[in-house]
Design an enzyme around this catalytic site. Sequence first.
Site, short mmCIF file in Angstrom:
data_model
loop_
_atom_site.label_atom_id
_atom_site.label_comp_id
_atom_site.label_asym_id
_atom_site.label_seq_id
_atom_site.Cartn_x
_atom_site.Cartn_y
_atom_site.Cartn_z
N THR A 40 -11.12 69.01 -13.99
CA THR A 40 -10.15 68.09 -13.40
C THR A 40 -10.78 66.73 -13.11
O THR A 40 -10.16 65.69 -13.30
CB THR A 40 -9.58 68.69 -12.10
OG1 THR A 40 -9.03 69.97 -12.40
CG2 THR A 40 -8.49 67.81 -11.51
N HIS A 43 -10.68 64.89 -16.21
CA HIS A 43 -9.32 64.34 -16.44
C HIS A 43 -9.12 63.06 -15.65
O HIS A 43 -8.59 62.08 -16.16
CB HIS A 43 -8.25 65.36 -16.02
CG HIS A 43 -8.03 66.45 -17.02
ND1 HIS A 43 -7.72 66.21 -18.33
CD2 HIS A 43 -8.06 67.80 -16.89
CE1 HIS A 43 -7.59 67.37 -18.97
NE2 HIS A 43 -7.78 68.35 -18.12
#
Lengths: 340, 340
Positions: A40, A43
């Site tokens: 994450t 990301h």
Amino acid sequence: MARAAFYEHDKTIRVGDVEAPVPGPGEVQVKIAYAGICGTDLHIYHGVMDQRVAASQIMGHEVSGVVSALGEGVVGIEVGQMVTVMPLDPCNACPACEAGYSHICLNLKFLGIDTQGGFQSYWTVPAHTIFPLPETMSLKRAALVEPLAVACHDVRLGEVKAGEFVVVLGGGPIGALVGLVAQNEGAEVIVSEINPDRIRIGRELGLEVVDPNEVDLVALVNERTGGAGADVVFEVTGSAAGAATMTQLPRTRGRIVVVAIFGHVPPVDLKAILWREMKLRGTRVYERQDFEKAIKLASGDALPLDLLITGIYPLERLKDALTELEQGGNAMKILIDVAA
Amino acid sequence: MARAAFYEHDKTIRVGDVEAPVPGPGEVQVKIAYAGICGTDLHIYHGVMDQRVAASQIMGHEVSGVVSALGEGVVGIEVGQMVTVMPLDPCNACPACEAGYSHICLNLKFLGIDTQGGFQSYWTVPAHTIFPLPETMSLKRAALVEPLAVACHDVRLGEVKAGEFVVVLGGGPIGALVGLVAQNEGAEVIVSEINPDRIRIGRELGLEVVDPNEVDLVALVNERTGGAGADVVFEVTGSAAGAATMTQLPRTRGRIVVVAIFGHVPPVDLKAILWREMKLRGTRVYERQDFEKAIKLASGDALPLDLLITGIYPLERLKDALTELEQGGNAMKILIDVAA
């Protein structure tokens, strides 16, 4: 001097001085030792979550450290204690919280994504997120507790039992941990992975890893289960290929656990699910019991967790660490040594 | 004179004389009273199952009748007894049977599809498929036991409890029965259906039916559940629209039951399933306890089953009955009066 790494915008990280955040009532300040990089975080670094993250975001939510200050009213936690953080802050008022599923609260604040995170010298968090660690535990290993808790949650909700046959689609950090936890429960595990580096690392971890481009996975699973099929399949690839394969492997009334967060809406063979009356469920993050189990597992020798750590970078080099991670498979879990 | 209706090829039905099949060892001959037409019979009639069905296929598997002859070794069943048939003949040797799921045996013979069926004067079936009926039961209602058992199976595996909020996507015969059985369990039920005739019939049955083209179904469900979402969603449309809607309605840890047999592989929002940790399962046919429950329900007055029967045709007019059924929504369950 307190330092922090800030995500500014697409692929731009700035490392600089920061005011050490003073813990308010009910809060705890942790001097961070190690903080792992999650998919994450990658990301966020790539700019795809700019609508969710704040400007000058401090990322990082997989931490270990030592309690350095306590806010008003905090009891049961002591300065100097080794701890990790379960980075979930629920509203305690929505229908999900009321039903007992506060870990996936409809208004969940995920610390380090929806608030400032752990890539800084001192991280201040709500006291309810603090989990004390055994004093003998390595702080490096302790930074793996958060992703290990994900795997514990997935395996628990997948109801994996000793002697069952388990397939894990995807052998990245979470897939490998799911495989290790399932194996530790006494299941027979095959991990399916196409990346040669991840295949190698998975095997070093003691997992049976096959490349579905070289092996007919459906035939292999049928052969190994007397034609019955797998008891549980974990989908950890987030790919259309994984979504297609996951319904071909389970036995009658077998289980599929969707672990990966799909970035697209893939075709799913609902007729195959119906035909064998399969059960599919989605799993997300963890509950307190999963964190407790992960701490117990990580503090013992049952899992070769150290082999998962493929790199350690100082905070000043977070960008280099992110670059290594985005370049591929030979990086599994990279830790930031925040105090270095 | 024994008569039978034969499916010959695409949309061609021949009705003619037939030798009444003599029951072999372990078999029972039933003089058929009524036989309902299933959606599967319509598929066979349309030629789409020609690879599976034999030449000169006698269709029909939703029957009521009276035992007319017993084969050698049959005990506990008497000539003259009113019965229905659970049309499943498993192999009892495959992994599914060994695991206790013989109703979805990997080598299942479905009577009336994989063998000759009930659109004939005398149907001979394995004794284990015979279910005696209460003497006071109407033979017309008894022909609804098979589809009602499907609904009982779906609702049981959906774990529907009193007070729960249930959405049924699709208000055809099975969707309506699922709605009625769930309502009978004490659930609050909304059926979503777009066909005006089926909306009307569903309402006559006592169901709350909404047209999702006129009502925002997601908003309605959220409004009725305090923002939580539905406890259980049954997907009975087999459509891409249904597959898209089913993941938008459940609450956190809510359940999706896939009842429809999808003829295509639809996109399914696995991220939505993960985000709320939903559980999805496929359900197929029924088990013995579902048949027993269906007989109990159909022999009482709890469900307005007679309203589901929208037409009764003699065997000679099976083709007319199939034509009516294929033309649309105002036909729900059509029975063939085999003895007429």
